[in-house]
Design a protein around this motif. Structure first.
Motif, PDB file in Angstrom:
ATOM      1  N   ALA A  37       0.634  -1.050  -0.199  1.00  0.00           N
ATOM      2  CA  ALA A  37      -0.163   0.217  -0.031  1.00  0.00           C
ATOM      3  C   ALA A  37       0.850   1.306  -0.026  1.00  0.00           C
ATOM      4  O   ALA A  37       0.581   2.187  -0.610  1.00  0.00           O
ATOM      5  N   THR A  38       1.944   1.450   0.812  1.00  0.00           N
ATOM      6  CA  THR A  38       2.871   2.436   0.825  1.00  0.00           C
ATOM      7  C   THR A  38       3.467   2.787  -0.531  1.00  0.00           C
ATOM      8  O   THR A  38       3.358   3.940  -0.851  1.00  0.00           O
ATOM      9  N   MET A  39       3.979   1.817  -1.115  1.00  0.00           N
ATOM     10  CA  MET A  39       4.631   2.126  -2.475  1.00  0.00           C
ATOM     11  C   MET A  39       3.562   2.422  -3.417  1.00  0.00           C
ATOM     12  O   MET A  39       3.894   3.274  -4.306  1.00  0.00           O
ATOM     13  N   ALA A  40       2.281   1.747  -3.326  1.00  0.00           N
ATOM     14  CA  ALA A  40       1.511   2.253  -4.443  1.00  0.00           C
ATOM     15  C   ALA A  40       0.898   3.610  -4.232  1.00  0.00           C
ATOM     16  O   ALA A  40       0.643   4.272  -5.336  1.00  0.00           O
ATOM     17  N   ALA A  41       0.766   4.043  -3.028  1.00  0.00           N
ATOM     18  CA  ALA A  41       0.326   5.253  -2.708  1.00  0.00           C
ATOM     19  C   ALA A  41       1.359   6.468  -3.107  1.00  0.00           C
ATOM     20  O   ALA A  41       1.132   7.361  -3.535  1.00  0.00           O
ATOM     21  N   ALA A  45       0.822   9.381  -5.562  1.00  0.00           N
ATOM     22  CA  ALA A  45       0.905  10.591  -5.550  1.00  0.00           C
ATOM     23  C   ALA A  45       2.071  11.315  -6.703  1.00  0.00           C
ATOM     24  O   ALA A  45       1.818  12.429  -6.963  1.00  0.00           O
ATOM     25  N   GLU A  46       2.876  10.384  -7.301  1.00  0.00           N
ATOM     26  CA  GLU A  46       3.651  11.157  -8.192  1.00  0.00           C
ATOM     27  C   GLU A  46       2.753  11.295  -9.585  1.00  0.00           C
ATOM     28  O   GLU A  46       2.798  12.177 -10.269  1.00  0.00           O
ATOM     29  N   LEU A  47       1.977  10.317  -9.990  1.00  0.00           N
ATOM     30  CA  LEU A  47       0.886  10.409 -10.927  1.00  0.00           C
ATOM     31  C   LEU A  47       0.071  11.704 -10.841  1.00  0.00           C
ATOM     32  O   LEU A  47      -0.352  12.198 -11.653  1.00  0.00           O
ATOM     33  N   GLY A  48      -0.258  12.073  -9.702  1.00  0.00           N
ATOM     34  CA  GLY A  48      -0.902  13.120  -9.375  1.00  0.00           C
ATOM     35  C   GLY A  48      -0.297  14.545  -9.584  1.00  0.00           C
ATOM     36  O   GLY A  48      -0.875  15.707  -9.419  1.00  0.00           O
ATOM     37  N   ARG A  49       0.887  14.778 -10.083  1.00  0.00           N
ATOM     38  CA  ARG A  49       1.746  15.660 -10.348  1.00  0.00           C
ATOM     39  C   ARG A  49       1.339  16.220 -11.789  1.00  0.00           C
ATOM     40  O   ARG A  49       1.278  17.247 -11.753  1.00  0.00           O
ATOM     41  N   SER A  50       0.580  15.473 -12.714  1.00  0.00           N
ATOM     42  CA  SER A  50       0.112  15.514 -13.651  1.00  0.00           C
ATOM     43  C   SER A  50      -1.351  15.687 -13.778  1.00  0.00           C
ATOM     44  O   SER A  50      -2.045  14.972 -13.133  1.00  0.00           O
ATOM     45  N   PHE A  51      -1.887  16.459 -14.776  1.00  0.00           N
ATOM     46  CA  PHE A  51      -3.248  16.620 -15.026  1.00  0.00           C
ATOM     47  C   PHE A  51      -3.753  15.376 -16.051  1.00  0.00           C
ATOM     48  O   PHE A  51      -4.864  15.194 -16.101  1.00  0.00           O
ATOM     49  N   VAL A  52      -2.746  14.817 -16.538  1.00  0.00           N
ATOM     50  CA  VAL A  52      -3.101  13.743 -17.534  1.00  0.00           C
ATOM     51  C   VAL A  52      -3.631  12.500 -16.630  1.00  0.00           C
ATOM     52  O   VAL A  52      -3.057  12.016 -15.822  1.00  0.00           O
ATOM     53  N   GLN A  53      -4.717  12.027 -17.053  1.00  0.00           N
ATOM     54  CA  GLN A  53      -5.187  10.974 -16.440  1.00  0.00           C
ATOM     55  C   GLN A  53      -4.740   9.487 -17.019  1.00  0.00           C
ATOM     56  O   GLN A  53      -5.297   8.704 -17.435  1.00  0.00           O
ATOM     57  N   GLY A 199     -12.008   0.325   0.489  1.00  0.00           N
ATOM     58  CA  GLY A 199     -10.890   0.594   1.641  1.00  0.00           C
ATOM     59  C   GLY A 199      -9.795   1.027   0.939  1.00  0.00           C
ATOM     60  O   GLY A 199      -8.898   1.787   1.180  1.00  0.00           O
ATOM     61  N   GLN A 200      -9.521   0.153  -0.328  1.00  0.00           N
ATOM     62  CA  GLN A 200      -8.528   0.717  -1.237  1.00  0.00           C
ATOM     63  C   GLN A 200      -8.444   1.905  -1.734  1.00  0.00           C
ATOM     64  O   GLN A 200      -7.550   2.678  -1.844  1.00  0.00           O
ATOM     65  N   GLY A 201      -9.369   2.356  -2.080  1.00  0.00           N
ATOM     66  CA  GLY A 201      -9.671   3.674  -2.729  1.00  0.00           C
ATOM     67  C   GLY A 201      -9.116   4.792  -1.662  1.00  0.00           C
ATOM     68  O   GLY A 201      -8.891   5.898  -1.988  1.00  0.00           O
ATOM     69  N   ARG A 202      -9.341   4.470  -0.363  1.00  0.00           N
ATOM     70  CA  ARG A 202      -9.240   5.404   0.806  1.00  0.00           C
ATOM     71  C   ARG A 202      -7.881   5.908   0.805  1.00  0.00           C
ATOM     72  O   ARG A 202      -7.623   6.878   1.537  1.00  0.00           O
ATOM     73  N   TYR A 203      -6.973   4.972   0.503  1.00  0.00           N
ATOM     74  CA  TYR A 203      -5.428   5.586   0.457  1.00  0.00           C
ATOM     75  C   TYR A 203      -5.025   5.678  -0.916  1.00  0.00           C
ATOM     76  O   TYR A 203      -4.132   6.664  -1.018  1.00  0.00           O
ATOM     77  N   LEU A 204      -5.718   5.436  -1.810  1.00  0.00           N
ATOM     78  CA  LEU A 204      -4.904   5.543  -3.149  1.00  0.00           C
ATOM     79  C   LEU A 204      -5.416   6.964  -3.640  1.00  0.00           C
ATOM     80  O   LEU A 204      -4.789   7.850  -4.307  1.00  0.00           O
ATOM     81  N   LEU A 205      -6.812   7.471  -3.569  1.00  0.00           N
ATOM     82  CA  LEU A 205      -7.269   8.633  -4.166  1.00  0.00           C
ATOM     83  C   LEU A 205      -6.654   9.904  -3.303  1.00  0.00           C
ATOM     84  O   LEU A 205      -6.140  10.732  -3.811  1.00  0.00           O
ATOM     85  N   PRO A 206      -6.692   9.816  -1.904  1.00  0.00           N
ATOM     86  CA  PRO A 206      -5.784  11.124  -1.461  1.00  0.00           C
ATOM     87  C   PRO A 206      -4.461  11.146  -1.675  1.00  0.00           C
ATOM     88  O   PRO A 206      -3.962  12.233  -1.809  1.00  0.00           O
ATOM     89  N   ALA A 207      -3.891   9.964  -1.983  1.00  0.00           N
ATOM     90  CA  ALA A 207      -2.428  10.103  -2.455  1.00  0.00           C
ATOM     91  C   ALA A 207      -2.334  10.746  -3.952  1.00  0.00           C
ATOM     92  O   ALA A 207      -1.209  11.625  -3.909  1.00  0.00           O
ATOM     93  N   ARG A 208      -3.135  10.647  -4.893  1.00  0.00           N
ATOM     94  CA  ARG A 208      -3.491  11.108  -5.937  1.00  0.00           C
ATOM     95  C   ARG A 208      -3.397  12.631  -5.792  1.00  0.00           C
ATOM     96  O   ARG A 208      -2.775  13.249  -6.493  1.00  0.00           O
TER      97      ARG A 208
END
Length: 208
Positions: A37-41, A45-53, A199-208
């Motif tokens: 989970a930590t590495m995936a988050a 977070a890095e992908l979230g630096r871009s507006f490209v989906q 539950g998975q979305g609760r850590y991936l979405l905020p990370a992004r």
């Protein structure tokens, strides 16, 4: 067309695969990286630096790994490979993730289940060729069951206009017949699967 079109996204995902980025959370047995989970988050977070989906390929909804052998061949493996597209359908006009408020229902008719109801704000619902839909199968005990439903079985989707590039959909089920073999997990135990997905979305979405 919001975001990247499917062919462009696919080309980028395959290019990333050449560098070893494929199936971030997917088990190694299915060709993935099987990161925690930590590495995936951190990756999100890095992908979230871009507006490209953009999202890496080789992934499937975490609850699809609870599929039986037949369902894995029909739904899980093709989704990992990128040949099929899924969507998670629990939210309704009057219900979010509250099992007691879900109105979409399913009743058994022979070896089939008949699904009726409406889902809203479903991510990927306009592109998906199958959905994991949650319907009440036991009203007295608030029993909810998850069904794997191909678009060809009769459900319809309609775009919902939103700001940004999310592009969710409304899904409608009008006497959609689903064979019993398409139940994911157990009858009446679908809400537990839904919470695992959320539950998975609760850590991936905020990370992004």
């Amino acid at each position: 067309q919001p975001g990247l079109d499917r062919s462009t996204l696919r080309a980028l995902q395959l290019k990333a695969k050449e560098s070893g980025f494929w199936g971030v959370l997917t088990p190694e047995a299915y060709g993935g990286m099987e990161l925690g989970a930590t590495m995936a988050a951190l990756i999100e977070a890095e992908l979230g630096r871009s507006f490209v989906q953009f999202r890496f390929g080789g992934s499937a909804d975490n609850i699809l790994f609870y599929a039986n052998e037949e369902q894995r061949e029909t739904y899980l493996k093709p989704t990992i490979a990128g040949d099929r597209i899924s969507c998670f359908a629990i939210t309704e006009p009057g219900a979010g993730s509250d099992a007691r408020a879900i109105r979409t229902s399913a009743y058994q008719d022979g070896d089939d289940w008949v699904v009726n109801g409406e889902k809203t704000f479903i991510t990927g619902g306009n592109d998906a060729d199958f959905t994991m839909v949650f319907a009440v199968t036991d009203k007295e005990n608030f029993g909810v069951t998850c069904f794997l439903v191909d678009r060809e079985m009769g459900w319809k989707s309609h775009p919902i206009d939103t700001m940004g590039e999310w592009g969710p959909a409304a899904l409608t089920f009008d006497n959609v017949r689903v064979p019993s073999r398409n139940i994911l997990g157990e009858v009446g135990r679908g809400f537990e699967l839904a919470m695992r997905w959320i539950g998975q979305g609760r850590y991936l979405l905020p990370a992004r």
